[in-house]
Design a protein around this motif. Sequence first.
Motif, PDB file in Angstrom:
ATOM      1  N   LEU A   1       0.875  -1.301  -0.078  1.00  0.00           N
ATOM      2  CA  LEU A   1      -0.139   0.015   0.015  1.00  0.00           C
ATOM      3  C   LEU A   1       0.922   1.300  -0.050  1.00  0.00           C
ATOM      4  O   LEU A   1       0.604   2.163  -0.827  1.00  0.00           O
ATOM      5  N   SER A   2       2.075   1.326   0.836  1.00  0.00           N
ATOM      6  CA  SER A   2       2.573   2.550   0.941  1.00  0.00           C
ATOM      7  C   SER A   2       3.561   2.679  -0.491  1.00  0.00           C
ATOM      8  O   SER A   2       3.527   3.971  -0.895  1.00  0.00           O
TER       9      SER A   2
ATOM     10  N   ASP B   1       1.979   6.587  11.859  1.00  0.00           N
ATOM     11  CA  ASP B   1       2.167   6.045  13.245  1.00  0.00           C
ATOM     12  C   ASP B   1       2.651   4.477  13.244  1.00  0.00           C
ATOM     13  O   ASP B   1       2.238   3.912  14.320  1.00  0.00           O
ATOM     14  N   GLU B   2       3.054   4.153  12.253  1.00  0.00           N
ATOM     15  CA  GLU B   2       3.639   2.853  12.286  1.00  0.00           C
ATOM     16  C   GLU B   2       5.087   2.959  12.446  1.00  0.00           C
ATOM     17  O   GLU B   2       6.103   3.547  11.836  1.00  0.00           O
ATOM     18  N   PRO B   3       5.711   2.017  13.526  1.00  0.00           N
ATOM     19  CA  PRO B   3       7.189   2.212  13.989  1.00  0.00           C
ATOM     20  C   PRO B   3       7.935   1.796  12.867  1.00  0.00           C
ATOM     21  O   PRO B   3       9.210   2.299  12.975  1.00  0.00           O
ATOM     22  N   ASP B   4       7.576   0.922  11.824  1.00  0.00           N
ATOM     23  CA  ASP B   4       8.639   0.410  11.038  1.00  0.00           C
ATOM     24  C   ASP B   4       8.675   1.494   9.657  1.00  0.00           C
ATOM     25  O   ASP B   4       9.619   1.188   8.902  1.00  0.00           O
ATOM     26  N   TYR B   5       7.748   2.596   9.905  1.00  0.00           N
ATOM     27  CA  TYR B   5       7.828   3.470   8.771  1.00  0.00           C
ATOM     28  C   TYR B   5       8.336   4.800   9.105  1.00  0.00           C
ATOM     29  O   TYR B   5       8.089   5.842   8.515  1.00  0.00           O
ATOM     30  N   VAL B   6       8.896   4.992  10.354  1.00  0.00           N
ATOM     31  CA  VAL B   6       9.379   6.318  11.094  1.00  0.00           C
ATOM     32  C   VAL B   6      10.295   6.916   9.859  1.00  0.00           C
ATOM     33  O   VAL B   6      10.101   8.222   9.506  1.00  0.00           O
ATOM     34  N   LYS B   7      11.225   6.316   9.441  1.00  0.00           N
ATOM     35  CA  LYS B   7      12.309   6.816   8.554  1.00  0.00           C
ATOM     36  C   LYS B   7      11.378   7.376   7.341  1.00  0.00           C
ATOM     37  O   LYS B   7      11.684   8.498   6.482  1.00  0.00           O
ATOM     38  N   ALA B   8      10.558   6.283   6.663  1.00  0.00           N
ATOM     39  CA  ALA B   8       9.946   6.797   5.428  1.00  0.00           C
ATOM     40  C   ALA B   8       8.901   7.989   5.747  1.00  0.00           C
ATOM     41  O   ALA B   8       8.946   8.885   4.576  1.00  0.00           O
ATOM     42  N   TYR B   9       8.523   8.020   6.774  1.00  0.00           N
ATOM     43  CA  TYR B   9       7.463   9.329   7.124  1.00  0.00           C
ATOM     44  C   TYR B   9       8.334  10.297   7.108  1.00  0.00           C
ATOM     45  O   TYR B   9       7.878  11.678   6.511  1.00  0.00           O
ATOM     46  N   GLU B  10       9.383  10.321   7.784  1.00  0.00           N
ATOM     47  CA  GLU B  10      10.306  11.535   7.956  1.00  0.00           C
ATOM     48  C   GLU B  10      11.011  11.963   6.590  1.00  0.00           C
ATOM     49  O   GLU B  10      10.875  13.143   6.112  1.00  0.00           O
ATOM     50  N   ARG B  11      11.213  11.096   5.705  1.00  0.00           N
ATOM     51  CA  ARG B  11      11.746  11.413   4.519  1.00  0.00           C
ATOM     52  C   ARG B  11      10.648  12.108   3.565  1.00  0.00           C
ATOM     53  O   ARG B  11      10.837  13.054   2.731  1.00  0.00           O
TER      54      ARG B  11
END
Length: 131
Positions: free
Chosen positions: A65-66, A98-108
């Motif tokens: 999805l992402s 809010d997904e812990p595994d996607y913190v870096k992706a969210y920040e990017r």
Amino acid sequence: MSKLQLYLISFLLITSSLVHSASKNEIDESMYQAFLLITKKDFISSNAAYLAILEHENDMDLSQLSNIYNSLLELSYILDNKDDAKKYGNKLISIIKDEPDYVKAYERLKYRICSSQDWAKFRYIFIEHCG
């Protein structure tokens, strides 16, 4: 066979393979085919292919999805479609923020839409995420 016919056939193959419930591998293969259209600079067909894949949103994992929403966001920028940028950007943010595994992706993603020069023309769309 003309280029248009070839692209149309490719698109139809992608969409017809997704008429039924799709497995992870089928979705991955369709995503790959949609990506190949981007590499051929056939952005409109790629966008249509990704939208067809979304018909199986309930069969997808978060990674798929992402990736699809990220691709649709990129394509909306390329195709200069602010409505789609808002729709797919906000959807992508909502599923990964809010997904812990996607913190870096969210920040990017946040950096890209809020600070990078290449996304400046659509920055106002995401102002609520850039504070």
